[in-house]
Scaffold this active site. Structure first.
Site, PDB file in Angstrom:
ATOM      1  N   ASP A 129       0.758  -1.289  -0.120  1.00 57.66           N
ATOM      2  CA  ASP A 129       0.062  -0.036  -0.032  1.00 57.66           C
ATOM      3  C   ASP A 129       0.873   1.424  -0.047  1.00 57.66           C
ATOM      4  O   ASP A 129       1.866   1.259   0.817  1.00 57.66           O
ATOM      5  CB  ASP A 129      -0.873   0.023   1.357  1.00 57.66           C
ATOM      6  CG  ASP A 129      -2.155   1.001   1.041  1.00 57.66           C
ATOM      7  OD1 ASP A 129      -2.566   1.358   0.101  1.00 57.66           O
ATOM      8  OD2 ASP A 129      -2.767   1.432   2.276  1.00 57.66           O
ATOM      9  N   HIS A 136      -4.344  13.847   1.212  1.00 59.76           N
ATOM     10  CA  HIS A 136      -4.689  12.821   2.249  1.00 59.76           C
ATOM     11  C   HIS A 136      -3.529  13.070   3.478  1.00 59.76           C
ATOM     12  O   HIS A 136      -3.615  13.348   4.581  1.00 59.76           O
ATOM     13  CB  HIS A 136      -4.703  11.529   1.892  1.00 59.76           C
ATOM     14  CG  HIS A 136      -5.196  10.518   3.229  1.00 59.76           C
ATOM     15  ND1 HIS A 136      -5.938  10.533   4.055  1.00 59.76           N
ATOM     16  CD2 HIS A 136      -3.838   9.530   3.725  1.00 59.76           C
ATOM     17  CE1 HIS A 136      -5.821   9.402   4.950  1.00 59.76           C
ATOM     18  NE2 HIS A 136      -4.367   8.830   4.749  1.00 59.76           N
ATOM     19  N   GLU A 201     -10.722   3.828   4.071  1.00 60.30           N
ATOM     20  CA  GLU A 201      -9.670   4.484   3.342  1.00 60.30           C
ATOM     21  C   GLU A 201     -10.093   4.137   1.635  1.00 60.30           C
ATOM     22  O   GLU A 201     -10.135   3.240   1.345  1.00 60.30           O
ATOM     23  CB  GLU A 201      -8.205   4.395   3.288  1.00 60.30           C
ATOM     24  CG  GLU A 201      -7.608   4.955   4.711  1.00 60.30           C
ATOM     25  CD  GLU A 201      -6.152   4.535   4.979  1.00 60.30           C
ATOM     26  OE1 GLU A 201      -5.651   3.994   4.288  1.00 60.30           O
ATOM     27  OE2 GLU A 201      -5.663   5.515   5.974  1.00 60.30           O
ATOM     28  N   GLU A 203      -9.263   4.108  -1.856  1.00 61.99           N
ATOM     29  CA  GLU A 203      -8.019   3.813  -2.835  1.00 61.99           C
ATOM     30  C   GLU A 203      -8.287   3.172  -4.125  1.00 61.99           C
ATOM     31  O   GLU A 203      -9.433   2.656  -4.101  1.00 61.99           O
ATOM     32  CB  GLU A 203      -6.836   2.954  -2.074  1.00 61.99           C
ATOM     33  CG  GLU A 203      -6.711   3.601  -0.584  1.00 61.99           C
ATOM     34  CD  GLU A 203      -5.392   2.895   0.012  1.00 61.99           C
ATOM     35  OE1 GLU A 203      -4.471   2.320  -0.690  1.00 61.99           O
ATOM     36  OE2 GLU A 203      -5.271   2.901   1.425  1.00 61.99           O
ATOM     37  N   ASP A 235      -8.915   0.173   2.344  1.00 61.79           N
ATOM     38  CA  ASP A 235      -8.012   0.037   3.196  1.00 61.79           C
ATOM     39  C   ASP A 235      -8.313   0.135   4.595  1.00 61.79           C
ATOM     40  O   ASP A 235      -8.119   1.166   5.106  1.00 61.79           O
ATOM     41  CB  ASP A 235      -6.668   0.741   2.914  1.00 61.79           C
ATOM     42  CG  ASP A 235      -5.441   0.552   3.866  1.00 61.79           C
ATOM     43  OD1 ASP A 235      -5.509  -0.427   4.598  1.00 61.79           O
ATOM     44  OD2 ASP A 235      -4.463   1.252   3.924  1.00 61.79           O
ATOM     45  N   ARG A 239      -7.962   3.382  13.659  1.00 63.21           N
ATOM     46  CA  ARG A 239      -7.043   4.653  13.951  1.00 63.21           C
ATOM     47  C   ARG A 239      -6.403   4.663  15.423  1.00 63.21           C
ATOM     48  O   ARG A 239      -5.212   5.031  15.681  1.00 63.21           O
ATOM     49  CB  ARG A 239      -7.655   5.976  13.583  1.00 63.21           C
ATOM     50  CG  ARG A 239      -8.388   6.118  12.261  1.00 63.21           C
ATOM     51  CD  ARG A 239      -7.207   6.079  11.266  1.00 63.21           C
ATOM     52  NE  ARG A 239      -7.891   6.435   9.796  1.00 63.21           N
ATOM     53  CZ  ARG A 239      -7.059   6.097   8.890  1.00 63.21           C
ATOM     54  NH1 ARG A 239      -5.831   5.763   8.858  1.00 63.21           N
ATOM     55  NH2 ARG A 239      -7.767   6.231   7.799  1.00 63.21           N
ATOM     56  N   GLN A 242      -3.707   2.218  15.412  1.00 60.12           N
ATOM     57  CA  GLN A 242      -2.563   2.803  14.445  1.00 60.12           C
ATOM     58  C   GLN A 242      -1.718   3.722  15.332  1.00 60.12           C
ATOM     59  O   GLN A 242      -0.396   3.720  15.144  1.00 60.12           O
ATOM     60  CB  GLN A 242      -3.270   3.238  13.235  1.00 60.12           C
ATOM     61  CG  GLN A 242      -2.292   3.791  12.096  1.00 60.12           C
ATOM     62  CD  GLN A 242      -3.093   4.328  10.921  1.00 60.12           C
ATOM     63  OE1 GLN A 242      -4.233   4.309  10.706  1.00 60.12           O
ATOM     64  NE2 GLN A 242      -2.144   4.773   9.948  1.00 60.12           N
ATOM     65  N   LYS A 255      -4.001  -2.235  10.127  1.00 58.78           N
ATOM     66  CA  LYS A 255      -4.212  -2.100   8.671  1.00 58.78           C
ATOM     67  C   LYS A 255      -4.692  -3.605   8.225  1.00 58.78           C
ATOM     68  O   LYS A 255      -5.289  -3.753   7.182  1.00 58.78           O
ATOM     69  CB  LYS A 255      -3.129  -1.586   8.001  1.00 58.78           C
ATOM     70  CG  LYS A 255      -3.062  -0.290   8.230  1.00 58.78           C
ATOM     71  CD  LYS A 255      -3.780   0.624   7.629  1.00 58.78           C
ATOM     72  CE  LYS A 255      -3.389   2.198   7.529  1.00 58.78           C
ATOM     73  NZ  LYS A 255      -4.082   3.051   6.686  1.00 58.78           N
ATOM     74  N   THR A 259      -8.713  -5.977   4.102  1.00 58.99           N
ATOM     75  CA  THR A 259      -9.068  -5.029   2.977  1.00 58.99           C
ATOM     76  C   THR A 259     -10.052  -5.550   1.886  1.00 58.99           C
ATOM     77  O   THR A 259      -9.930  -6.902   1.366  1.00 58.99           O
ATOM     78  CB  THR A 259      -7.681  -5.009   1.944  1.00 58.99           C
ATOM     79  OG1 THR A 259      -6.574  -4.690   3.364  1.00 58.99           O
ATOM     80  CG2 THR A 259      -7.451  -4.056   1.237  1.00 58.99           C
ATOM     81  N   GLU A 376     -10.336  12.319   7.975  1.00 59.88           N
ATOM     82  CA  GLU A 376     -10.298  13.598   7.486  1.00 59.88           C
ATOM     83  C   GLU A 376     -11.538  14.520   7.805  1.00 59.88           C
ATOM     84  O   GLU A 376     -11.664  15.785   7.909  1.00 59.88           O
ATOM     85  CB  GLU A 376      -9.883  13.502   6.147  1.00 59.88           C
ATOM     86  CG  GLU A 376      -8.474  13.295   5.928  1.00 59.88           C
ATOM     87  CD  GLU A 376      -8.181  12.679   4.639  1.00 59.88           C
ATOM     88  OE1 GLU A 376      -7.864  13.550   3.685  1.00 59.88           O
ATOM     89  OE2 GLU A 376      -8.388  11.530   4.225  1.00 59.88           O
TER      90      GLU A 376
HETATM   91 MN    MN Z   1      -3.931   2.891   2.679  1.00 61.97          MN
END
Ligand code: MN
Length: 429
Positions: A129, A136, A201, A203, A235, A239, A242, A255, A259, A376
């Protein structure tokens, strides 16, 4: 890079009438995937309107080498074909599905897509990834470093990390909320339990085609030849896990629990009309180092794809309320092109293999309305989103469904879509 040919002709229509005007799968798209029809096992197919064409059942009508490659229950061998052989198969399929003279011979190989089950299109050897969505990176970096959101390497190195291939799943499979260690900033010690800050996420996924041998980098002007196609990729990110675990080695259990990808491989050949010049870097930014700078790539290396994220909570579903849009934005918001990502990945001699999956990183726009994650949109939990039911969301709750979608658009061409990339959150075990 793939050329525009008769398969992209906007006047071309299909005798599979549901394909004409179909938002995702008109005859100009013809994405490849692996599906099981009712009562049958996994096999390769191509999407056409509301139907799926069984490639093996059409074999006598197709180029031999290409159909052999697509004969099994994964598309790895098809991905490994050089672009011109994938292109020959695509041209033949386009002819078979558009010329009514072939209808009688081909129709028996069609299945109703709604009745079929989609699988991963390939056995994924490795999943990487990246982090090339500069808005971002800036939006998230600003939450931690208001004055200096981007780290000094960002404009020189396409940043990435190695993900986990085993937990990549096709659209529709539930995502189990992960347990893990999280530590509030004011707590003395971490606790273990269900993530409280589960996020998505947005992507784009890149399917590696023909690979490179170990120890043999591939130059940027050959990078396009290593890409078989594209998908959508969510993804999923915890948080809170993380923030606690990533120092100093980066993403790990926050993560790799799941996925989600869209199961159709939208081919590099199908996307030929949607190539754009890579947007110019802002004045003052460094030029890419020579190994990442290709004239052809700068001229045609970006993709005119519109991306959207929607949410639907359990309560919205129960009350029949349609999914709510969270964001919309263009895939051109990538600081590095797909060719630069691929070239950088192999630049140390790392071998990429057919069926490897590469994520671009979260693609966000510079302004609200185009943010590619709840981190975000909700400013790290400070400003939750209100749903049509009055519920609020700082992060994703159990029962929520997140849907990613994408449409490639270009003046004078028929738009093509990626099909859904969706999943619902199940409670932690
Ligand atoms: Mn990602």
């Amino acid at each position: 890079m793939s050329a525009i040919d008769e398969t992209h002709d906007p006047a071309r229509t299909s005798w599979v009438t549901s394909a004409n005007g179909h938002p995702d799968f008109p005859v100009q798209n013809l994405p490849f995937g692996v599906f099981s029809p009712p009562g049958g096992g996994p096999r390769a197919g191509a999407a056409i309107g509301d139907a799926i064409l069984d490639l093996a059942a059409t074999a006598p009508l197709l180029p031999k080498a290409a159909v052999q490659a697509a004969a099994g229950d994964t598309l790895n061998a098809w991905m490994a074909l050089p672009s011109d052989e994938r292109g020959a198969l695509r041209r033949r399929l386009s002819d078979l599905l558009s010329d009514p003279a072939h209808e009688a011979a081909v129709r028996p190989a069609l299945h109703v897509a709604e009745d079929c089950r989609m699988h991963l299109p390939a056995t994924i050897g490795d999943y990487t990834d990246f982090y090339v969505g500069i808005h971002h990176a800036t939006n998230v970096g600003r939450q931690f470093r208001p004055d200096n959101p981007l780290l000094p390497n960002y404009k020189y190195v396409p940043i990435g990390y190695h993900g986990r291939a085993s937990s990549v799943r096709p659209s529709g499979e539930a995502v189990v909320r992960p347990n893990g260690q999280r530590k509030a900033p004011d707590a003395d010690a971490p606790t273990f339990g269900p993530s409280r800050r589960l996020d998505y996420e947005l992507e784009v996924g890149v399917w590696v085609g023909p690979g490179n041998a170990l120890g043999q980098p591939s130059p940027i002007d050959r990078a396009a030849g290593h890409v078989a196609g594209f998908c959508l990729l969510n993804d999923w990110s915890a948080r809170d896990l993380q923030a606690w675990e990533y120092q100093p080695l980066g993403p790990f259990l926050a993560k790799n629990f799941h996925t989600t990808i869209s199961p159709w491989v939208v081919t590099a050949e199908a996307l030929a009309p949607f190539r754009r010049a890579q947007p110019a870097r802002p004045p003052g930014d460094p030029a890419p180092l020579p190994y990442l700078l290709g004239e052809e790539d700068q001229a045609h290396g970006a993709l005119a794809i519109e991306l959207e994220v929607q949410i639907r909570s359990a309560a919205m579903r129960e009350r029949g309320i349609a999914p709510m849009s969270l964001s919309r934005g263009p895939a051109t918001n990538m600081y590095w092109t797909v060719a630069q990502i691929v070239t950088h990945h192999a630049s140390n001699g790392c071998n990429l293999r057919p069926g490897d999956l590469i994520g671009t990183g979260t693609i966000s726009a510079p302004k609200p309305g185009g943010y590619g994650s709840l981190l975000e949109i909700g400013e790290g939990g400070r400003s939750p989103v209100t749903l049509p039911t009055g519920e609020t969301r700082a992060f994703v709750e159990d029962g929520d469904e997140i849907l990613l979608s994408a449409t490639a658009r270009a003046e004078g061409y028929v738009s093509i879509g990626f099909g859904p990339c969706r999943a619902t959150i199940a409670p932690a075990p």
